[in-house]
Design an enzyme around this catalytic site. Structure first.
Site, PDB file in Angstrom:
ATOM      1  N   VAL A  34      20.583 -12.132  71.446  1.00 19.14           N
ATOM      2  CA  VAL A  34      20.291 -12.767  72.728  1.00 19.14           C
ATOM      3  C   VAL A  34      19.167 -13.793  72.570  1.00 19.14           C
ATOM      4  O   VAL A  34      18.188 -13.559  71.859  1.00 19.14           O
ATOM      5  CB  VAL A  34      19.890 -11.700  73.772  1.00 19.14           C
ATOM      6  CG1 VAL A  34      19.472 -12.358  75.079  1.00 19.14           C
ATOM      7  CG2 VAL A  34      21.047 -10.744  74.011  1.00 19.14           C
ATOM      8  N   GLY A  37      19.878 -19.101  71.051  1.00 20.94           N
ATOM      9  CA  GLY A  37      20.167 -20.506  71.338  1.00 20.94           C
ATOM     10  C   GLY A  37      21.578 -20.948  71.031  1.00 20.94           C
ATOM     11  O   GLY A  37      21.816 -22.128  70.756  1.00 20.94           O
ATOM     12  N   ASN A 166      17.665 -21.367  63.838  1.00 23.70           N
ATOM     13  CA  ASN A 166      17.447 -22.238  64.991  1.00 23.70           C
ATOM     14  C   ASN A 166      15.979 -22.204  65.446  1.00 23.70           C
ATOM     15  O   ASN A 166      15.195 -21.367  65.024  1.00 23.70           O
ATOM     16  CB  ASN A 166      18.372 -21.801  66.126  1.00 23.70           C
ATOM     17  CG  ASN A 166      18.460 -22.814  67.243  1.00 23.70           C
ATOM     18  OD1 ASN A 166      18.248 -24.011  67.022  1.00 23.70           O
ATOM     19  ND2 ASN A 166      18.777 -22.357  68.443  1.00 23.70           N
ATOM     20  N   GLY A 469      47.133  22.460  87.716  1.00 22.30           N
ATOM     21  CA  GLY A 469      46.290  22.687  88.883  1.00 22.30           C
ATOM     22  C   GLY A 469      44.997  23.349  88.445  1.00 22.30           C
ATOM     23  O   GLY A 469      44.833  23.745  87.284  1.00 22.30           O
ATOM     24  N   LEU A 470      44.079  23.466  89.363  1.00 16.56           N
ATOM     25  CA  LEU A 470      42.781  24.075  89.071  1.00 16.56           C
ATOM     26  C   LEU A 470      42.925  25.547  88.711  1.00 16.56           C
ATOM     27  O   LEU A 470      43.935  26.187  89.025  1.00 16.56           O
ATOM     28  CB  LEU A 470      41.851  23.935  90.272  1.00 16.56           C
ATOM     29  CG  LEU A 470      41.388  22.524  90.644  1.00 16.56           C
ATOM     30  CD1 LEU A 470      40.692  22.544  92.002  1.00 16.56           C
ATOM     31  CD2 LEU A 470      40.458  21.963  89.571  1.00 16.56           C
ATOM     32  N   SER A 473      44.427  28.231  91.211  1.00 15.25           N
ATOM     33  CA  SER A 473      45.321  27.549  92.162  1.00 15.25           C
ATOM     34  C   SER A 473      46.586  28.352  92.427  1.00 15.25           C
ATOM     35  O   SER A 473      47.238  28.170  93.456  1.00 15.25           O
ATOM     36  CB  SER A 473      45.695  26.163  91.624  1.00 15.25           C
ATOM     37  OG  SER A 473      46.416  26.273  90.403  1.00 15.25           O
ATOM     38  N   SER A 543      45.466  21.726  82.262  1.00 16.81           N
ATOM     39  CA  SER A 543      45.758  20.382  81.725  1.00 16.81           C
ATOM     40  C   SER A 543      45.111  19.314  82.611  1.00 16.81           C
ATOM     41  O   SER A 543      45.794  18.584  83.321  1.00 16.81           O
ATOM     42  CB  SER A 543      47.261  20.147  81.606  1.00 16.81           C
ATOM     43  OG  SER A 543      47.973  20.489  82.764  1.00 16.81           O
TER      44      SER A 543
END
Length: 636
Positions: A34, A37, A166, A469-470, A473, A543
């Site tokens: 950075v 130039g 530079n 599902g959780l 579930s 999953s």
């Protein structure tokens, strides 16, 4: 100097284009840390080589005054920093391309970002460059980003390196400082394999040694930057000297009488009558016609876009490669590659990504890295994954064999990108080093009794019912009820439950993201083998990631994977907490617990959705059986 506008102002455009059409073209990038130039240097290069128009100059002068440049000074960086965000911050965050021409050569220059956060953009600019101008602020010397950009430039195959020291005007054009910087860089360059480079002291602000040699540094006897860029050799015949390769981009079939295979030649030459091989199928035929935009031709060579008409009706489609019959490229599904990780989120080893190499797009997964490279010391460090801007070596597995060549031999057939399946964002760039040679000794065994025969024997069509599902579930409960109903109907089925699988096949896996991915990959492979046996397979796994569920879907023939989302809100699942897992996760006793400390990504378009707040497990199982049986085409 007095500015004179582009020659296009003074002469006929057509005559100008004719005069410059035969010039060689050099693509180069500017890179570095950075505030070294880069944009100012390119702006000065364009200005002093008279490559901007009068109206651009007027706009540049106005913009320079607006951002604070006073008097006769011009902020040359504004010629390149086109994004408003860049002008406001004073940095380059995207790759800015500019075209200009001198009497000796045409140029395309890419101003690449210096900030570490945008290293991915630098790789993009470097991927098509012939040369790299690496800037160093004379006051700061060689920095980490200087080393990183040099390593990446060398990695992607750039062999012409210019070290542009530079801001020499800010150190009073001191030779000793310049010599020390060059010596420091030379030691680093040698360690990464850069055997030669050209060092030029200059000032983008004053123009010293940019276009013309400067009297401010009489101790420097080398060329100015533009002079050197005009002299860099471009080996236009290098690609044409190799074996013939044409990645097929599309099959051109405008009518029943014409069938051609279109693409850009990646290497070598071809002529009418040449014997060619279709890879990976291996079918051999010959070239009957070579069609280009301006008509038929007898020969074609590297970098030319053509359509080949073959002598025989062969199976060839997008992604195949038409190659010299006697020297075809290999095709493998296991590779070793150097990977530059470009995404904010780290690599998840084993997760499914899209791999795009030339005209080929396949499913792929990346294994845990063999090592990650420290760009400062070149040390090969152990790492479980790849993070943003990491450069590592890893094995890549694809879901089918891809045609490739090592990147050192062919950038077209050796360079690839990885794409996130969910967001379609490019997450990495890769360069193939070699095939994983163990794969040469593993072949698919031909089996006489296939999946269709197994399914006919059982009187059913195989299916994979993927319950997700959780935790809590109800997916295991519902899946168990569905299998009981199928069994009562005389159907051949098998239930793979998440907890049961982890007692055996996956007992070595934990619950990190990488382990969860591998857990689902193994289950998917087992489920596929079971459906090959003609079974109706049910799986009950949290999953949590869409990418892994989609990975399993792609393993299966179209229509055989049914995603069943057991949609239970977290508060409902947690209230049930039949195993006491949520309470332990809340207290910190269980790490990486889905819904608490690890995310769950619900399906976006499941084939079946079960709302357990409105539907009992029994009713849900009955509906699933009815819907699944309705999909099947045979009579019960």
């Amino acid at each position: 100097m007095t500015y004179q506008p582009s020659p296009l102002i003074a002469e006929d455009v057509a005559a100008y284009l004719d005069r410059h059409a035969s010039k060689s073209l050099l693509r180069f990038i500017t890179c570095g840390s950075v505030d070294d130039g880069k944009s100012t240097l390119i702006g000065r290069l364009l200005y002093d080589s008279r490559a901007i128009f009068a109206d651009q100059l007027a706009s540049l002068e106005a913009d320079s005054k607006r951002v604070g440049t006073q008097g006769q000074n011009i902020d040359f960086a504004l010629l390149v920093d086109g994004l408003a965000a860049e002008r406001e911050q004073g940095i380059t965050i995207d790759v800015a391309y500019r075209f200009f021409s001198t009497e000796a050569r045409k140029f395309i220059v890419a101003d690449t970002p210096g900030h570490e956060q945008y290293t991915r953009n630098m790789v993009t600019g470097a991927s098509t460059a012939d040369a790299a101008v690496i800037l160093i602020d004379a006051r700061k010397g060689v920095l980490t980003q200087t080393r990183r950009h040099s390593f990446l430039a060398h990695l992607v195959g750039i062999r012409h390196i210019v070290l542009a020291v530079n801001k020499m005007d800010l150190i009073d054009h001191d030779q000793a400082t310049f010599d020390a910087i060059v010596a420091d860089y030379r030691a680093f360059a040698a360690s990464i394999g850069i055997g030669d480079f050209t060092a030029i002291p200059l000032s983008g602000l004053t123009g010293a040694n940019v276009v013309d040699r400067s009297a401010d540094m009489p101790w420097y006897a080398g060329p100015a930057l533009l002079e050197h860029l005009e002299a860099i050799p471009i080996d236009a015949d290098q690609a044409a000297a190799g074996p013939f390769r044409l990645p097929v981009q599309w099959v051109n079939r405008p009518d029943l009488d014409f069938r051609g295979f279109a693409g850009t030649i990646a290497g070598g030459r071809v002529k009418i009558g040449d014997s060619v091989r279709i890879v990976p199928s291996g079918r051999i035929t010959s070239v009957a016609r070579i069609v280009a935009f301006d008509g038929d031709r007898e020969t074609a060579e590297a970098e030319q876009a053509v359509t080949l008409v073959l002598a025989d009706e062969v199976d060839c489609s997008r992604g195949d490669v038409i190659a010299a019959a006697g020297d075809p490229p290999p095709a493998f599904d296991r590779l070793v590659a150097t990977i530059v990780w470009m995404a904010d989120a780290p690599l998840v080893p084993g997760r499914g990504y899209w791999l795009k190499l030339g005209t080929q797009t396949v499913g792929a997964s990346v294994q845990p890295p063999r090592h990650v490279v420290d760009v400062n010391t070149q040390a090969e460090l152990a790492a479980p994954t790849l993070a943003l801007n990491d450069i590592g070596v890893a094995e890549v597995y694809t879901d089918r064999a891809i045609v490739f060549e090592p990147y050192a031999d062919s950038h077209t057939l050796g360079g690839f990108i990885l794409i996130d399946r969910e967001t379609n964002a490019t997450v990495a760039a890769g360069m193939i080093d070699q095939a994983l040679r163990q794969a040469e000794n593993v072949h698919w065994q031909s089996i006489d009794i296939g999946r269709e025969a197994h399914a006919r024997q059982k009187g059913q069509e195989p299916r994979l019912l993927w319950f997700t599902g959780l935790s809590g579930s109800g997916k295991s409960t519902i899946a168990n009820l569905v299998e009981k109903k199928l069994h009562a109907m005389g159907r051949h089925s098998f239930l793979l439950d998440g907890d049961n699988i982890r007692h055996g096949l996956n007992r070595d896996l934990g619950f990190s993201d990488a382990d969860r991915v591998e857990n689902i990959r193994r289950v998917g492979e087992v489920a596929k083998l079971m459906t090959d046996a003609g079974l109706i397979v049910l799986t009950a796994f949290i999953s949590p990631f869409r990418a892994e569920r989609d990975m399993v879907r792609t393993m299966m023939p179209k229509g055989e994977f049914l995603e069943i989302f057991v949609d239970t809100p977290l508060e409902v699942a947690e209230a049930r907490d039949v195993k006491g897992l949520y309470a332990k996760a809340r207290s910190g006793q269980i790490a990486n617990f889905t819904g608490i400390s690890s995310p769950y990504e619900p399906p976006e378009r499941p084939e079946i959705r079960i709302d357990t707040r409105r539907e009992s497990a029994e009713a849900a199982a009955e509906r699933i059986v009815e819907q699944v049986l309705g999909i099947w085409s045979y009579d019960l």
